[in-house]
Design an enzyme around this catalytic site. Structure first.
Site, PDB file in Angstrom:
ATOM      1  N   GLU A 166       0.795  -1.124  -0.048  1.00 46.73           N
ATOM      2  CA  GLU A 166      -0.220  -0.089  -0.101  1.00 46.73           C
ATOM      3  C   GLU A 166       0.854   0.949  -0.002  1.00 46.73           C
ATOM      4  O   GLU A 166       0.540   2.799   0.901  1.00 46.73           O
ATOM      5  CB  GLU A 166      -0.996  -0.021   0.870  1.00 46.73           C
ATOM      6  CG  GLU A 166      -1.420  -1.197   1.147  1.00 46.73           C
ATOM      7  CD  GLU A 166      -2.378  -1.381   2.202  1.00 46.73           C
ATOM      8  OE1 GLU A 166      -2.700  -0.757   2.989  1.00 46.73           O
ATOM      9  OE2 GLU A 166      -3.022  -2.151   2.806  1.00 46.73           O
ATOM     10  N   HIS A 309      -4.495   3.742   4.310  1.00 47.27           N
ATOM     11  CA  HIS A 309      -4.301   2.134   3.752  1.00 47.27           C
ATOM     12  C   HIS A 309      -5.161   2.296   2.297  1.00 47.27           C
ATOM     13  O   HIS A 309      -5.681   3.366   1.774  1.00 47.27           O
ATOM     14  CB  HIS A 309      -5.207   1.417   4.547  1.00 47.27           C
ATOM     15  CG  HIS A 309      -4.436   0.832   5.811  1.00 47.27           C
ATOM     16  ND1 HIS A 309      -3.892  -0.303   6.528  1.00 47.27           N
ATOM     17  CD2 HIS A 309      -4.316   1.412   7.415  1.00 47.27           C
ATOM     18  CE1 HIS A 309      -2.991  -0.436   7.376  1.00 47.27           C
ATOM     19  NE2 HIS A 309      -3.441   1.020   8.116  1.00 47.27           N
ATOM     20  N   GLU A 368      -9.407   3.778   3.501  1.00 53.25           N
ATOM     21  CA  GLU A 368      -8.797   3.012   3.379  1.00 53.25           C
ATOM     22  C   GLU A 368      -9.013   3.738   1.821  1.00 53.25           C
ATOM     23  O   GLU A 368     -10.197   3.815   0.775  1.00 53.25           O
ATOM     24  CB  GLU A 368     -10.349   1.667   2.865  1.00 53.25           C
ATOM     25  CG  GLU A 368     -10.001   1.038   4.416  1.00 53.25           C
ATOM     26  CD  GLU A 368      -8.813   0.276   3.939  1.00 53.25           C
ATOM     27  OE1 GLU A 368      -7.623  -0.242   3.433  1.00 53.25           O
ATOM     28  OE2 GLU A 368      -8.350  -0.204   5.018  1.00 53.25           O
TER      29      GLU A 368
END
Length: 398
Positions: A166, A309, A368
């Protein structure tokens, strides 16, 4: 940019001369106060500037150079102390101050530890009011860099690349920092928001790359040094593709490694030995990267943490009912400015955000970014950045 003071100069005068907010000049030179009379020959840092070279051409005059560059005579005098400026001849070279108005960080590339350090050093050079210190080292000995920007009592923390594949989160965070630094220094708004007030009311803490060993593994392949080369090849079962690797270099998932129902994750995960992903370790907090983040949070007493993330275009903000009531209000604002879906609870434990909420009962968020399979393609970067910028700014003003 470094300049040399003359007897009688002050930080306030330099702030007026170079058109930089006094607070930033003071923060770049903490050993001096704004009303302190400087001695001759003291080195002063001017944020937001670099030195440029000007070669005198036929027909150039000092007046024409001042007009073209939009600077004062005293600026050139300070930059060229000891040079006779009234008799410039073609071919001579003088130094001029050049204000940095564009970004230094190039996020649209594979962003390994080397790329991160390059950008970090350039930002530190141009924006010396940004503090930088080392909070620990990775397993392979890479320094874990912690950055601090701002003067406020409210402390907001961001971090990226807990997970190796990531790494786009580190590029994103560094680009956000760069945009913010440019805006603060030049008096430019971001999304219509003046940024100097944000600087004055909020202390921003950032660890852009928590897992540099893992990031380098995903981006560049196995390290040459032993025993790490053998370790990762064994864990990866001699597969040449490391794109799915989330863990640190020892095969421990750093975001399943904190003492927040850690045993639940330990028991239900299929991975019982070091793995490219999801292995929580034999006990919590054995890894130096996780220890460094734990120690940082305990030392700094943050008011809010945001762990970045990928992927999913949503963010998580609750943990076991321990989150404070204000978290919902913040989550609704984050959702409004980004269009990312706010999710209070997910069936996951032992993450940094989980542990922070459990230990401090303060707002914690896991963002995310984007959608797809990690590592996300750089073709998504612009869309991701636009949405993340809203959350970044909201975290500073809310």
């Amino acid at each position: 940019m470094k300049v040399v003071s003359r007897k009688g100069d002050t930080l306030w005068y330099f702030s007026q001369l170079f058109k930089v907010p006094l607070q930033l000049v003071e923060d770049s030179n903490p050993e001096h106060s704004s009303d302190h009379i400087l001695k001759n020959g003291e080195t002063i840092l001017i944020p937001g500037y670099i030195r440029s070279i000007c070669e005198i051409k036929k027909g150039d005059t000092l007046s024409s150079i001042l007009f073209q560059k939009g600077i004062s005579l005293d600026c050139i005098t300070i930059m060229n102390q000891g040079k006779e400026l009234s008799r410039l001849r073609p071919g001579e070279v003088i130094q001029l101050p050049e204000k940095v108005r564009n970004k230094i960080v190039n996020p649209k590339k594979k962003y390994d530890y080397h790329a991160f350090l390059h950008d970090l050093n350039r930002l530190k050079e141009v924006y010396p009011f940004m503090e930088s210190n080392c909070i620990g080292q990775s397993v392979m000995g890479k320094p874990l860099h912690h950055l601090k920007i701002g003067k406020g009592t409210k402390k907001v923390h961001w971090n990226g690349s807990f997970h190796a594949n990531e790494w786009i989160t580190s590029a994103m965070i560094m680009n956000l920092l760069n945009e913010y630094l440019v805006a603060v220094t030049n008096g430019q708004p971001l999304r219509g928001l003046p940024c100097l007030p944000l600087y004055e009311q909020t202390l921003l803490s950032v660890v852009p790359m928590v897992n540099p060993d893992g990031v380098d593994l995903v981006v560049n392949g196995p390290p040459d040094t032993e025993p790490f080369k053998q370790i990762v090849e064994t864990i990866n079962e001699d597969r040449a593709d490391f794109m799915g690797w989330k863990a640190n270099i020892r095969g421990i998932d750093l975001n399943k490694h904190f003492p927040a129902n850690w045993r639940v994750e330990k028991e239900r995960k299929e991975e019982k030995v070091p793995s490219p992903r999801d292995y929580p370790g034999d006990t919590p907090l054995t890894e130096p990267e996780a220890k460094a983040m734990r120690n940082l949070a305990e030392k700094e007493d943050f008011d809010m943490v945001i762990a970045v993330h990928t992927q999913g275009e949503e963010f998580y903000w609750g943990y076991e009912g321990l989150e404070p009531s204000e978290s919902e209000r913040i989550a609704l604002e984050f959702e409004r400015v980004s269009s990312y879906k706010n999710v209070q609870y997910v069936d996951s434990h032992a993450g940094f955000k989980d542990w922070f909420i459990q230990e401090f009962r303060k707002p914690g968020f896991t963002l995310e970014l984007g959608k797809g399979i990690n590592p996300l393609p750089l073709s998504q970067y612009d869309t991701i950045y636009t949405k993340t910028l809203g959350i970044f700014l909201a975290s500073l003003y809310i």
